[in-house]
Design a protein around this motif. Structure first.
Motif, PDB file in Angstrom:
ATOM      1  N   CYS A 273      -0.509  -7.403  -0.071  1.00 32.02           N
ATOM      2  CA  CYS A 273      -1.560  -6.447  -0.416  1.00 32.02           C
ATOM      3  C   CYS A 273      -2.196  -5.923   0.868  1.00 32.02           C
ATOM      4  N   ILE A 274      -2.233  -4.607   1.003  1.00 33.25           N
ATOM      5  CA  ILE A 274      -2.794  -3.935   2.171  1.00 33.25           C
ATOM      6  C   ILE A 274      -4.117  -3.309   1.749  1.00 33.25           C
TER       7      ILE A 274
ATOM      8  N   GLU B 122     -12.012  -2.295   8.799  1.00 33.15           N
ATOM      9  CA  GLU B 122     -10.870  -3.167   9.054  1.00 33.15           C
ATOM     10  C   GLU B 122      -9.663  -2.863   8.193  1.00 33.15           C
ATOM     11  N   LEU B 123      -8.549  -3.414   8.641  1.00 31.44           N
ATOM     12  CA  LEU B 123      -7.320  -3.469   7.864  1.00 31.44           C
ATOM     13  C   LEU B 123      -7.125  -4.924   7.479  1.00 31.44           C
ATOM     14  N   LEU B 124      -6.949  -5.167   6.194  1.00 24.64           N
ATOM     15  CA  LEU B 124      -6.817  -6.530   5.690  1.00 24.64           C
ATOM     16  C   LEU B 124      -5.469  -6.693   5.016  1.00 24.64           C
ATOM     17  N   ILE B 125      -4.740  -7.743   5.394  1.00 23.67           N
ATOM     18  CA  ILE B 125      -3.451  -8.050   4.777  1.00 23.67           C
ATOM     19  C   ILE B 125      -3.564  -9.400   4.088  1.00 23.67           C
ATOM     20  N   VAL B 126      -3.168  -9.442   2.822  1.00 20.04           N
ATOM     21  CA  VAL B 126      -3.229 -10.690   2.064  1.00 20.04           C
ATOM     22  C   VAL B 126      -1.890 -10.949   1.380  1.00 20.04           C
TER      23      VAL B 126
ATOM     24  N   THR C 154       2.392   3.267   6.121  1.00 17.37           N
ATOM     25  CA  THR C 154       3.720   3.558   6.643  1.00 17.37           C
ATOM     26  C   THR C 154       3.992   2.814   7.940  1.00 17.37           C
ATOM     27  N   SER C 155       3.026   2.818   8.850  1.00 24.02           N
ATOM     28  CA  SER C 155       3.230   2.133  10.127  1.00 24.02           C
ATOM     29  C   SER C 155       3.341   0.627   9.923  1.00 24.02           C
ATOM     30  N   TYR C 156       2.542   0.093   9.005  1.00 22.18           N
ATOM     31  CA  TYR C 156       2.584  -1.351   8.759  1.00 22.18           C
ATOM     32  C   TYR C 156       3.926  -1.781   8.179  1.00 22.18           C
ATOM     33  N   ILE C 157       4.392  -1.108   7.144  1.00 22.02           N
ATOM     34  CA  ILE C 157       5.628  -1.556   6.495  1.00 22.02           C
ATOM     35  C   ILE C 157       6.846  -1.361   7.389  1.00 22.02           C
TER      36      ILE C 157
ATOM     37  N   SER D 269       5.954  -9.938  12.652  1.00 24.26           N
ATOM     38  CA  SER D 269       5.089 -10.772  11.819  1.00 24.26           C
ATOM     39  C   SER D 269       3.966  -9.939  11.209  1.00 24.26           C
ATOM     40  N   ILE D 270       3.264 -10.525  10.254  1.00 30.27           N
ATOM     41  CA  ILE D 270       2.128  -9.845   9.635  1.00 30.27           C
ATOM     42  C   ILE D 270       1.060  -9.512  10.671  1.00 30.27           C
ATOM     43  N   SER D 271       0.725 -10.458  11.531  1.00 34.95           N
ATOM     44  CA  SER D 271      -0.337 -10.226  12.518  1.00 34.95           C
ATOM     45  C   SER D 271       0.053  -9.131  13.509  1.00 34.95           C
ATOM     46  N   GLU D 272       1.291  -9.157  13.990  1.00 36.39           N
ATOM     47  CA  GLU D 272       1.747  -8.131  14.933  1.00 36.39           C
ATOM     48  C   GLU D 272       1.778  -6.759  14.267  1.00 36.39           C
TER      49      GLU D 272
END
Length: 297
Positions: A211-212, A218-222, A249-252, A259-262
């Motif tokens: 979930c983005i 902030e940007l939160l990833i769970v 788009t950039s995240y996926i 990794s998720i953090s990177e």
């Protein structure tokens, strides 16, 4: 059959951006922001979009190389008036001025890809069967606005729960929501980070893999195992429109090898740069990396 890094599906839009002190009209739509972000990150992308014949010229707004555009004529072209009433541009009123024809399963390009993003603008552009078909192609990313933002009789666009949402979520790998959308869908207050995390956790429970959540801070990833937050560092909000599309788009794309953090840090930095300039993201990967060195030590 040709292989692509990403398949992007969505309508182009004639956007009117109105703030307390300015107004401009531009070619927009989530699909345009996704296409440019993918292009600047070196991805080989395939696009499916619709406009009227009169507005077909707007396809020239897409990158001119490393991209395959599948255009389908529509009776109308989507057009949206975005009115921002606050300085942080976190709240906006959206009014629909035109709506392109919906997509159908037989229009999906026959290609090979491991990643699909549905860049929806308005509820009703696709149905449950369409999402299920996309899930058979690759990992699917969806922005909540394309599922729950409905056009009212007045033209104003408001949230309305999609009856097939819970059934659709297990087919969605990356689900993008902003704080308001997360609160509407889950019923959990998202005024605090804890609230946003709890809302995202519920969406994970309902079947989403990652979930983005975007917020002005902030940007939160769970995920089931990870909760990761990274701040946006933009120095202005001139290019606020398109934040979510660019960020997702950039995240996926980064997540395919990092990794998720990177991936989250890179997406937050890239999106911060984008928010400083109106229109799609057109900086380079090198500029994003330099931004990270300066603001994300």
């Amino acid at each position: 059959m040709i292989t692509y890094d990403i398949l992007c599906i969505g309508h182009m839009s004639i956007d009117i951006i109105r703030t307390p002190d300015s107004e401009r009209t531009e070619t927009g739509g989530a699909i345009l922001h996704a296409a440019w972000t993918a292009h600047k990150l070196g991805a080989n992308s395939c696009i499916l979009t619709k406009t009227s014949q009169k507005e077909k010229w707007r396809l020239s707004e897409f990158p001119d190389n490393n991209i395959k555009i599948n255009w389908i004529e529509s009776q109308k072209t989507t057009s949206i008036l975005n009115e921002y009433s606050t300085i942080d541009k976190e709240k906006r009123k959206c009014t629909n001025l035109g709506k392109a024809d919906s997509f159908s399963i037989h229009e999906i390009p026959e290609i090979k890809t491991n990643l699909v993003i549905y860049n929806g603008l308005i509820a009703g552009e696709i149905n449950l069967a369409f999402i299920q078909k996309l899930a058979s192609i690759g990992k699917v990313a969806v922005d909540a606005q394309g599922l729950i933002r409905k056009v009212m009789p007045t033209g104003e666009m408001q949230f309305q729960m999609w009856e097939n949402l819970r059934e659709a979520l297990p087919n969605i790998y990356y689900f993008k929501v902003d704080a308001a959308e997360a609160e509407f869908i889950t019923g959990i207050s998202t005024s605090t980070r804890e609230g946003r995390i709890n809302a995202a956790k519920l969406l994970i429970k309902w079947g989403v893999a990652e979930c983005i959540v975007s917020h002005n801070q902030e940007l939160l990833i769970v995920t089931n195992a990870v909760i990761h937050s990274v701040a946006f560092k933009n120095r202005s909000l001139e290019g606020r429109t398109g934040r979510g599309d660019t960020c997702t788009t950039s995240y996926i794309l980064e997540r395919q090898s990092k990794s998720i953090s990177e991936s989250a840090k890179f997406a937050a930095a890239l999106t911060s740069l984008k928010m400083e300039t109106p229109g799609p993201f057109k900086n380079s990967r090198k500029e994003v990396e330099e931004f990270i060195k300066e603001f994300y030590r």
